[in-house]
Design a protein around this motif. Sequence first.
Motif, short mmCIF file in Angstrom:
data_model
loop_
_atom_site.label_atom_id
_atom_site.label_comp_id
_atom_site.label_asym_id
_atom_site.label_seq_id
_atom_site.Cartn_x
_atom_site.Cartn_y
_atom_site.Cartn_z
N VAL A 52 44.23 40.71 114.95
CA VAL A 52 45.29 39.84 114.45
C VAL A 52 44.84 39.34 113.08
O VAL A 52 43.76 38.75 112.95
N LEU A 53 45.65 39.58 112.05
CA LEU A 53 45.31 39.17 110.69
C LEU A 53 46.29 38.09 110.25
O LEU A 53 47.48 38.36 110.05
N LEU A 54 45.78 36.90 110.13
CA LEU A 54 46.60 35.75 109.74
C LEU A 54 46.46 35.53 108.23
O LEU A 54 45.37 35.25 107.73
N SER A 55 47.56 35.70 107.48
CA SER A 55 47.57 35.54 106.02
C SER A 55 46.43 36.33 105.37
O SER A 55 45.58 35.76 104.68
N PRO A 56 46.40 37.64 105.56
CA PRO A 56 45.31 38.44 104.99
C PRO A 56 45.35 38.44 103.46
O PRO A 56 46.41 38.47 102.85
N MET A 57 44.16 38.45 102.85
CA MET A 57 44.06 38.41 101.39
C MET A 57 44.24 39.80 100.78
O MET A 57 44.70 39.94 99.65
N VAL A 58 43.84 40.84 101.48
CA VAL A 58 44.08 42.26 101.17
C VAL A 58 43.35 42.76 99.92
O VAL A 58 42.54 43.68 99.99
N PHE A 59 43.63 42.16 98.75
CA PHE A 59 43.09 42.69 97.50
C PHE A 59 41.71 42.10 97.22
O PHE A 59 41.20 41.27 97.98
N THR A 60 41.08 42.52 96.13
CA THR A 60 39.75 41.99 95.81
C THR A 60 39.84 40.49 95.58
O THR A 60 40.90 39.97 95.19
N PRO A 61 38.76 39.74 95.80
CA PRO A 61 38.82 38.30 95.54
C PRO A 61 39.27 37.95 94.13
O PRO A 61 40.01 36.97 93.93
N ARG A 62 38.84 38.72 93.14
CA ARG A 62 39.27 38.43 91.76
C ARG A 62 40.79 38.53 91.65
O ARG A 62 41.45 37.67 91.05
N GLN A 63 41.38 39.58 92.23
CA GLN A 63 42.81 39.78 92.13
C GLN A 63 43.57 38.80 93.03
O GLN A 63 44.57 38.20 92.60
N TYR A 75 52.55 36.02 108.39
CA TYR A 75 52.64 35.21 107.17
C TYR A 75 53.56 34.02 107.41
O TYR A 75 54.46 34.08 108.26
N GLY A 76 53.36 32.96 106.62
CA GLY A 76 54.26 31.82 106.62
C GLY A 76 55.04 31.77 105.33
O GLY A 76 54.52 32.11 104.26
N SER A 77 56.28 31.34 105.38
CA SER A 77 57.13 31.34 104.18
C SER A 77 56.66 30.32 103.15
O SER A 77 56.99 30.43 101.97
N LYS A 78 55.89 29.29 103.57
CA LYS A 78 55.38 28.30 102.62
C LYS A 78 53.95 28.60 102.18
O LYS A 78 53.32 27.78 101.53
N ASP A 79 53.47 29.78 102.55
CA ASP A 79 52.13 30.18 102.13
C ASP A 79 52.16 30.53 100.65
O ASP A 79 52.85 31.47 100.23
N VAL A 80 51.44 29.74 99.86
CA VAL A 80 51.43 29.97 98.40
C VAL A 80 50.11 30.60 97.97
O VAL A 80 49.75 30.55 96.79
N ALA A 129 56.21 27.73 107.45
CA ALA A 129 54.81 27.76 107.88
C ALA A 129 53.92 27.94 106.67
O ALA A 129 54.26 28.63 105.71
N ASN A 130 52.73 27.30 106.70
CA ASN A 130 51.82 27.37 105.57
C ASN A 130 50.82 28.51 105.73
O ASN A 130 51.02 29.42 106.55
N HIS A 131 49.74 28.43 104.99
CA HIS A 131 48.77 29.53 104.94
C HIS A 131 48.12 29.82 106.29
O HIS A 131 47.69 30.95 106.54
N VAL A 132 48.01 28.84 107.15
CA VAL A 132 47.41 29.06 108.47
C VAL A 132 48.47 28.93 109.56
O VAL A 132 48.17 28.62 110.71
N LEU A 133 49.71 29.21 109.18
CA LEU A 133 50.84 29.23 110.11
C LEU A 133 51.09 27.87 110.79
O LEU A 133 51.62 27.82 111.91
N ARG A 134 50.71 26.80 110.11
CA ARG A 134 50.97 25.47 110.63
C ARG A 134 52.20 24.87 109.96
O ARG A 134 52.58 25.27 108.85
N LEU A 135 52.79 23.86 110.60
CA LEU A 135 53.91 23.13 110.03
C LEU A 135 53.38 21.85 109.40
O LEU A 135 52.74 21.06 110.07
N GLY A 136 53.65 21.65 108.12
CA GLY A 136 53.19 20.43 107.47
C GLY A 136 51.91 20.64 106.70
O GLY A 136 51.53 21.77 106.37
N ASP A 137 51.23 19.53 106.44
CA ASP A 137 50.03 19.53 105.61
C ASP A 137 48.84 20.02 106.42
O ASP A 137 48.47 19.44 107.43
N GLU A 138 48.23 21.09 105.95
CA GLU A 138 47.10 21.70 106.66
C GLU A 138 45.90 20.76 106.73
O GLU A 138 45.05 20.88 107.63
N SER A 139 45.79 19.83 105.77
CA SER A 139 44.64 18.93 105.75
C SER A 139 44.70 17.89 106.86
O SER A 139 43.71 17.23 107.15
#
Length: 590
Positions: A244-255, A312-317, A348-358
């Motif tokens: 299960v890949l949650l919000s995978p980064m896929v490309f190189t860290p620089r990109q 992915y979450g639609s609010k994942d920036v 949903a945000n970067h970790v598929l949560r609703l609201g502020d991840e912090s």
Amino acid sequence: MNRQRNRFRIRRGERPADGKSRVSDESAASRRQPGDKASPAAWTRWRRLMCTVPIFIILIGLLVFVSNATAMPWNNEPTGQTLSTLSADTGVTFDNPGGVHLAKRGEYEVSERSVWFDAKRPSTGEIQRTHVIIREPVGVSGKLPGMVFMHGAGYGSAVDSFVDMAYDLSSAGFVTAVLDKPVWSTNDITRDYTGSAAVYDEVIRMLRGLDNVDDREVGIYATSESTWVSSYLLDMDKDIAFQVLLSPMVFTPRQAIGFLAAQDFALVGAHDGYQSIVRRVFNIDFALFGVTLPDVHTLKPSAYSIPTLVAYGSKDVMTAQVEGVEAIVDMALRAGNHDVSIRGYPVANHVLRLGDESETGTPFADQYAADVVDWAVGTAKGLRQTSERVGGVNLYQSIAVPKDLKANRGLTVYGLLLHVFMVFMMVLSLVIAVVALVVKIRAMIRRTGPALGFSHGFGNQLLTLTVTTVATLALFGAGLGQVIMGVVKIAWGGAPPEKPGLMYWSWPVIQVVCTVVVWAWSRVLARLIEVASLRGVIRFPPRKGAIGDVMTGRDPVLASTRLGRVLFWVTAVTMLSVLLMFAFWGLFVY
């Protein structure tokens, strides 16, 4: 008798016994030799302007050249990319002709226990004492599938990470393992991905060794940064069953991180000038500092060669969703794997949560947890998926991934030398300014006359330009700081500000102020040339004794004391280095 002695001192050009000079030093005019030309008259305003303009053009031209030379090309096209899903439903279903029991979330009670082991870093032998929490369904017999959780960025521990998702999977018949993130003595930019992969594989082998675990059905749950680690893990262990890949980064860290920063700078409303800073930062040659992580290449077929669920979450920036999915599907097909499911969740945000991840306790989006459990249960049973492979909300990506980003060693070396020099000069200027202040205060107390001896108003001009330049530097720092805080806020799931404010208007204001400062410095330099010419220093040949008069302070161009002259030139060079720093970051691209 005393009067006679004082008269004798005065005739010799000495200071009287009472400490007060009654006769000035010999003027330059009185020392002029026969045949010397008369002192030229003061310049007219037009002549001063004709001297100031070329100096301004040279200075501004240098700064504009630096800004354009350090600018990095960046193609954001195509913008506004979308990927349409085949169904708005995110649910996962399977063809189950044999009527195999498919457990649901919450079906079993869950027990948990702790295990400790020494996680050894293969490259250095460094040991990290690591805590593992193993959760198991209660009252279930037979061999069970397993799942090992892999941490994203930061320093997650077994106690406070993946608690709800691990519990949900265990309540549906999985044996799960959550461990402390293997970090050793590394930090966010020096992570050891291959070493981390080896530790995660050790925990996978730990699960496989349990009596109640089917060693052929142990998978991984990787989120964000760990989707780079999972690529190394799948190369090491060919027996991992699914992922299960949650919000995978896929490309190189620089990109990937360059995309993240550029997109988020735009989302918070930062001026284009601040966005251009991203381009320079992500062309730094980090290998020059022994950091190779930004250019690790993990996009390869082996990383997607097993059954994969991508969410992915639609609010994942933070992730490039459209190009990411295209790359994942392409790699999977190259590996001969057709079992890839994509899910998009609204709000949903970067970790598929609703609201502020912090904030703690934020729930998962919609049916995400149930969908993961259903997919994992059916996949572990070897069933054929009947629901759409691409479901949920349409995926969106604002700009293109900057795949042409690469290390620029020349830019890095120049930027490093410039910033080190600027910091050194600022410290040196501060030290000299403190010394000058102490000397001035002492001179005022003892009433011994001017301590620095600036002439022709150069002291006040130096103070004004220094304060203005430092204030501009503070404004630049404040604007960039607000941009970074805004990016952090939306990265945690918050909303961008309605009005950008400082992060937008500060850039053009700084550009205007910098231009004015360059003009002011040009006038100061022109005035120096004027005074030097009046003193006969810069004519050919120089007036006899003129250079000596200037150097000793008897007939100063700038200041009558050595401390005053040193303070002026050190401060002037410091302010020039600050302007060059501004130019490096693009302040002089108009």
